[in-house]
Design a protein around this motif. Structure first.
Motif, PDB file in Angstrom:
ATOM      1  N   GLY A 329      65.792 -82.590 -34.755  1.00  0.00           N
ATOM      2  CA  GLY A 329      67.211 -82.830 -34.947  1.00  0.00           C
ATOM      3  C   GLY A 329      68.011 -81.534 -34.985  1.00  0.00           C
ATOM      4  O   GLY A 329      69.198 -81.517 -34.628  1.00  0.00           O
ATOM      5  N   ILE A 330      67.372 -80.439 -35.394  1.00  0.00           N
ATOM      6  CA  ILE A 330      68.050 -79.140 -35.452  1.00  0.00           C
ATOM      7  C   ILE A 330      68.355 -78.642 -34.047  1.00  0.00           C
ATOM      8  O   ILE A 330      69.498 -78.276 -33.722  1.00  0.00           O
ATOM      9  N   THR A 331      67.347 -78.586 -33.204  1.00  0.00           N
ATOM     10  CA  THR A 331      67.515 -77.981 -31.882  1.00  0.00           C
ATOM     11  C   THR A 331      68.164 -78.914 -30.865  1.00  0.00           C
ATOM     12  O   THR A 331      68.714 -78.453 -29.868  1.00  0.00           O
ATOM     13  N   GLU A 332      68.102 -80.222 -31.110  1.00  0.00           N
ATOM     14  CA  GLU A 332      68.666 -81.170 -30.146  1.00  0.00           C
ATOM     15  C   GLU A 332      70.097 -81.587 -30.463  1.00  0.00           C
ATOM     16  O   GLU A 332      70.702 -82.345 -29.703  1.00  0.00           O
ATOM     17  N   ALA A 333      70.658 -81.119 -31.579  1.00  0.00           N
ATOM     18  CA  ALA A 333      72.045 -81.444 -31.919  1.00  0.00           C
ATOM     19  C   ALA A 333      72.974 -80.878 -30.840  1.00  0.00           C
ATOM     20  O   ALA A 333      72.904 -79.684 -30.513  1.00  0.00           O
ATOM     21  N   GLU A 334      73.840 -81.729 -30.313  1.00  0.00           N
ATOM     22  CA  GLU A 334      74.705 -81.338 -29.203  1.00  0.00           C
ATOM     23  C   GLU A 334      76.147 -81.185 -29.652  1.00  0.00           C
ATOM     24  O   GLU A 334      76.619 -81.899 -30.545  1.00  0.00           O
ATOM     25  N   ASN A 335      76.847 -80.261 -29.000  1.00  0.00           N
ATOM     26  CA  ASN A 335      78.287 -80.117 -29.225  1.00  0.00           C
ATOM     27  C   ASN A 335      79.034 -81.096 -28.326  1.00  0.00           C
ATOM     28  O   ASN A 335      78.408 -81.807 -27.524  1.00  0.00           O
ATOM     29  N   PRO A 336      80.363 -81.197 -28.426  1.00  0.00           N
ATOM     30  CA  PRO A 336      81.104 -82.160 -27.593  1.00  0.00           C
ATOM     31  C   PRO A 336      80.896 -81.972 -26.092  1.00  0.00           C
ATOM     32  O   PRO A 336      81.059 -82.926 -25.323  1.00  0.00           O
ATOM     33  N   ALA A 337      80.494 -80.784 -25.666  1.00  0.00           N
ATOM     34  CA  ALA A 337      80.252 -80.544 -24.240  1.00  0.00           C
ATOM     35  C   ALA A 337      78.843 -80.940 -23.819  1.00  0.00           C
ATOM     36  O   ALA A 337      78.484 -80.789 -22.644  1.00  0.00           O
ATOM     37  N   GLY A 338      78.038 -81.452 -24.763  1.00  0.00           N
ATOM     38  CA  GLY A 338      76.680 -81.877 -24.438  1.00  0.00           C
ATOM     39  C   GLY A 338      75.657 -80.758 -24.467  1.00  0.00           C
ATOM     40  O   GLY A 338      74.534 -80.936 -23.988  1.00  0.00           O
ATOM     41  N   GLU A 339      76.001 -79.603 -25.029  1.00  0.00           N
ATOM     42  CA  GLU A 339      75.087 -78.468 -25.085  1.00  0.00           C
ATOM     43  C   GLU A 339      74.298 -78.502 -26.397  1.00  0.00           C
ATOM     44  O   GLU A 339      74.887 -78.475 -27.479  1.00  0.00           O
ATOM     45  N   PRO A 340      72.954 -78.529 -26.339  1.00  0.00           N
ATOM     46  CA  PRO A 340      72.155 -78.576 -27.568  1.00  0.00           C
ATOM     47  C   PRO A 340      72.111 -77.220 -28.264  1.00  0.00           C
ATOM     48  O   PRO A 340      72.353 -76.174 -27.657  1.00  0.00           O
ATOM     49  N   PHE A 341      71.800 -77.259 -29.548  1.00  0.00           N
ATOM     50  CA  PHE A 341      71.684 -76.033 -30.341  1.00  0.00           C
ATOM     51  C   PHE A 341      70.515 -75.183 -29.852  1.00  0.00           C
ATOM     52  O   PHE A 341      70.622 -73.955 -29.775  1.00  0.00           O
ATOM     53  N   GLU A 342      69.390 -75.836 -29.559  1.00  0.00           N
ATOM     54  CA  GLU A 342      68.195 -75.237 -28.977  1.00  0.00           C
ATOM     55  C   GLU A 342      67.543 -74.186 -29.883  1.00  0.00           C
ATOM     56  O   GLU A 342      68.136 -73.701 -30.849  1.00  0.00           O
ATOM     57  N   GLU A 343      66.275 -73.836 -29.496  1.00  0.00           N
ATOM     58  CA  GLU A 343      65.551 -72.814 -30.240  1.00  0.00           C
ATOM     59  C   GLU A 343      66.249 -71.463 -30.167  1.00  0.00           C
ATOM     60  O   GLU A 343      66.248 -70.693 -31.131  1.00  0.00           O
ATOM     61  N   ILE A 344      66.859 -71.172 -29.021  1.00  0.00           N
ATOM     62  CA  ILE A 344      67.516 -69.882 -28.872  1.00  0.00           C
ATOM     63  C   ILE A 344      68.695 -69.756 -29.831  1.00  0.00           C
ATOM     64  O   ILE A 344      68.986 -68.682 -30.352  1.00  0.00           O
ATOM     65  N   GLY A 345      69.392 -70.888 -30.074  1.00  0.00           N
ATOM     66  CA  GLY A 345      70.489 -70.879 -31.041  1.00  0.00           C
ATOM     67  C   GLY A 345      69.984 -70.636 -32.448  1.00  0.00           C
ATOM     68  O   GLY A 345      70.615 -69.913 -33.238  1.00  0.00           O
ATOM     69  N   LEU A 346      68.816 -71.220 -32.761  1.00  0.00           N
ATOM     70  CA  LEU A 346      68.221 -71.004 -34.076  1.00  0.00           C
ATOM     71  C   LEU A 346      67.757 -69.555 -34.220  1.00  0.00           C
ATOM     72  O   LEU A 346      67.959 -68.934 -35.270  1.00  0.00           O
ATOM     73  N   GLU A 347      67.144 -69.007 -33.169  1.00  0.00           N
ATOM     74  CA  GLU A 347      66.713 -67.615 -33.209  1.00  0.00           C
ATOM     75  C   GLU A 347      67.908 -66.680 -33.400  1.00  0.00           C
ATOM     76  O   GLU A 347      67.842 -65.714 -34.175  1.00  0.00           O
ATOM     77  N   ARG A 348      68.979 -66.959 -32.702  1.00  0.00           N
ATOM     78  CA  ARG A 348      70.173 -66.120 -32.808  1.00  0.00           C
ATOM     79  C   ARG A 348      70.734 -66.174 -34.229  1.00  0.00           C
ATOM     80  O   ARG A 348      71.146 -65.151 -34.787  1.00  0.00           O
ATOM     81  N   PHE A 349      70.734 -67.361 -34.812  1.00  0.00           N
ATOM     82  CA  PHE A 349      71.255 -67.498 -36.174  1.00  0.00           C
ATOM     83  C   PHE A 349      70.368 -66.763 -37.166  1.00  0.00           C
ATOM     84  O   PHE A 349      70.863 -66.114 -38.098  1.00  0.00           O
ATOM     85  N   LEU A 350      69.048 -66.838 -36.987  1.00  0.00           N
ATOM     86  CA  LEU A 350      68.136 -66.141 -37.888  1.00  0.00           C
ATOM     87  C   LEU A 350      68.339 -64.627 -37.806  1.00  0.00           C
ATOM     88  O   LEU A 350      68.242 -63.920 -38.819  1.00  0.00           O
ATOM     89  N   ALA A 351      68.628 -64.138 -36.597  1.00  0.00           N
ATOM     90  CA  ALA A 351      68.838 -62.705 -36.432  1.00  0.00           C
ATOM     91  C   ALA A 351      70.093 -62.234 -37.155  1.00  0.00           C
ATOM     92  O   ALA A 351      70.177 -61.072 -37.578  1.00  0.00           O
ATOM     93  N   GLU A 352      71.052 -63.137 -37.317  1.00  0.00           N
ATOM     94  CA  GLU A 352      72.294 -62.770 -37.990  1.00  0.00           C
ATOM     95  C   GLU A 352      72.194 -62.849 -39.506  1.00  0.00           C
ATOM     96  O   GLU A 352      73.064 -62.334 -40.208  1.00  0.00           O
ATOM     97  N   ARG A 353      71.143 -63.503 -40.020  1.00  0.00           N
ATOM     98  CA  ARG A 353      71.045 -63.726 -41.472  1.00  0.00           C
ATOM     99  C   ARG A 353      69.743 -63.128 -42.000  1.00  0.00           C
ATOM    100  O   ARG A 353      68.963 -63.800 -42.675  1.00  0.00           O
ATOM    101  N   THR A 354      69.538 -61.861 -41.719  1.00  0.00           N
ATOM    102  CA  THR A 354      68.268 -61.228 -42.094  1.00  0.00           C
ATOM    103  C   THR A 354      68.112 -61.035 -43.600  1.00  0.00           C
ATOM    104  O   THR A 354      67.009 -60.915 -44.097  1.00  0.00           O
ATOM    105  N   GLY A 355      69.206 -61.006 -44.339  1.00  0.00           N
ATOM    106  CA  GLY A 355      69.097 -60.749 -45.773  1.00  0.00           C
ATOM    107  C   GLY A 355      69.038 -61.990 -46.633  1.00  0.00           C
ATOM    108  O   GLY A 355      68.914 -61.891 -47.864  1.00  0.00           O
TER     109      GLY A 355
END
Length: 392
Positions: A329-355
């Motif tokens: 459900g995390i990676t498959e959540a889509e925005n109004p344009a039909g674009e999923p969050f995906e693993e890459i979105g999760l990786e990008r978010f993790l990189a921004e919250r290192t602390g």
């Protein structure tokens, strides 16, 4: 030769009125209506109106049911319902032609009471009966649905109580998880199980997803957790445990249902992690140097084939590393344009919250997915379980 088309009476008897009995109709106007009345008049003070005239008691009870019923509706549906009642009332009033005298039988065929009442156009009485019956049907349906919703809320509390809360500490590691069902109850789950009496104080971290949503998935989730916790007490190796768990799921669940599961055995003293991934989304290991590794599948989902075998893989969670487990459900959540969050979105978010600590990061991931989807309601359950080994 073409077959004759079925008569509408045959269609009615075979379809709409199938299995209809007189007892069902009687129950509708006695038992079901009484249950709905009790549901909408809970908290109504009957003693307070006991001294009122009978006609006023009836009006007060009707008012209580009407107010309680309308307040149970959402604001938009409440507005639509009240507008429809006003329109129906206006229509009924327009069917009134004039006022005149009518004779009402009173006790005997020879005694009548004359009273002035509105003279209605033909069909007005049938329309009034229809309005009353439709509102009665609506009231019964809403009472049933709200009663079911109340039971589901209790089931939700029980389901969430089965999952660990807060932050669990294992040596120099912290573990925390969160879940948000798409419906009142869901099929996602996670667990943190310390091995009692283990010489190395090892901890099991697991996350899974039952195919489907709602009550059926929640029941299978409860079954899986019960079987898993029982097998953990038998101190089985990871591969043997998953094979046993798969056999139990195959024997006790419908063939159309399957469960994905990540099972990891973590050793706090060394950071060693032995895992089996039965079709679950590959957890991410964010290393202290910023690189990300994925722990891929080592077997198919549980409940598909009783003879399935699973492979265990060894890795290590070093100081400063973080293991992020999540449901689809995390990676498959889509925005109004039909674009999923995906693993890459999760990786990008993790990189921004290192602390962030696991207790802070886990709910932050859910908020990030919500921001991506631009909606707080989702079509699938969202679950995250995070293990972080503190840096030296």
């Amino acid at each position: 030769m073409s077959k004759p088309k079925p008569h509408w009476i045959d269609t009615w008897s075979r379809g709409i009125a199938k299995d209809l009995t007189g007892e069902d109709l009687q129950r509708l106007f006695t038992h079901d209506t009484a249950d709905a009345y009790r549901f909408f008049t809970r908290g109504f003070d009957e003693e307070r109106i006991a001294g009122e005239p009978w006609w006023r008691r009836g009006l007060l009870r009707a008012r209580q049911v009407f107010v309680a019923f309308t307040l149970k509706l959402s604001p938009a549906r409440r507005s639509l319902y009240l507008i429809s009642l006003v329109i129906a009332l206006i229509g009924v009033v327009k069917l009134s032609r004039s006022w005149g005298r009518i004779d009402v039988p009173f006790g005997t065929p020879f005694f009548h009471v004359a009273m002035f009442a509105p003279q209605w156009a033909d069909g007005a009485f049938a329309l009034l009966v229809c309005i009353v019956l439709v509102n009665l049907l609506l009231l019964l349906e809403v009472a049933d649905r709200l009663s079911l919703k109340g039971e589901l809320e209790v089931a939700r509390e029980i389901q969430l109580a089965m999952l660990p809360t807060g932050t669990y500490k294992a040596g120099d590691a912290e573990i925390c998880g969160v879940t948000r069902p798409a419906n009142t109850v869901g099929g996602d789950f996670y667990d943190v199980l310390p091995l009692a009496g283990d010489a190395e104080d090892r901890v099991i971290v697991t996350i899974g997803d039952v195919a489907g949503k709602g009550s059926p998935a929640a029941l299978l989730m409860a079954l899986l957790l019960a079987v898993l916790r029982t097998l953990v007490d038998e101190r089985l190796e990871a591969c043997a445990l998953m094979a046993r768990l798969n056999r139990q799921i195959c024997r006790h669940t419908p063939g159309s249902r399957f469960i994905t599961l990540f099972y990891g055995l973590y050793t706090p003293s060394t950071g060693a992690l032995t895992y089996v991934n039965a079709g679950q989304n590959p957890p991410l290991v964010r290393r202290a140097n910023g690189t990300v590794e994925r722990l891929g599948a080592t077997g198919i989902a549980l409940g598909m084939f009783e003879a399935s075998e699973y492979e265990a893989v060894d890795t290590r969670i070093g100081p400063g590393d973080m293991l992020v487990m999540y449901s689809d459900g995390i990676t498959e959540a889509e925005n109004p344009a039909g674009e999923p969050f995906e693993e890459i979105g999760l990786e990008r978010f993790l990189a921004e919250r290192t602390g962030d600590t696991p207790a802070t990061l886990a709910p932050a991931i859910l908020r990030a997915v919500e921001a991506h989807a631009r909606d707080s309601r989702f079509t699938d359950d969202l679950t995250v379980l995070i293990l972080e080994r503190l840096p030296v």
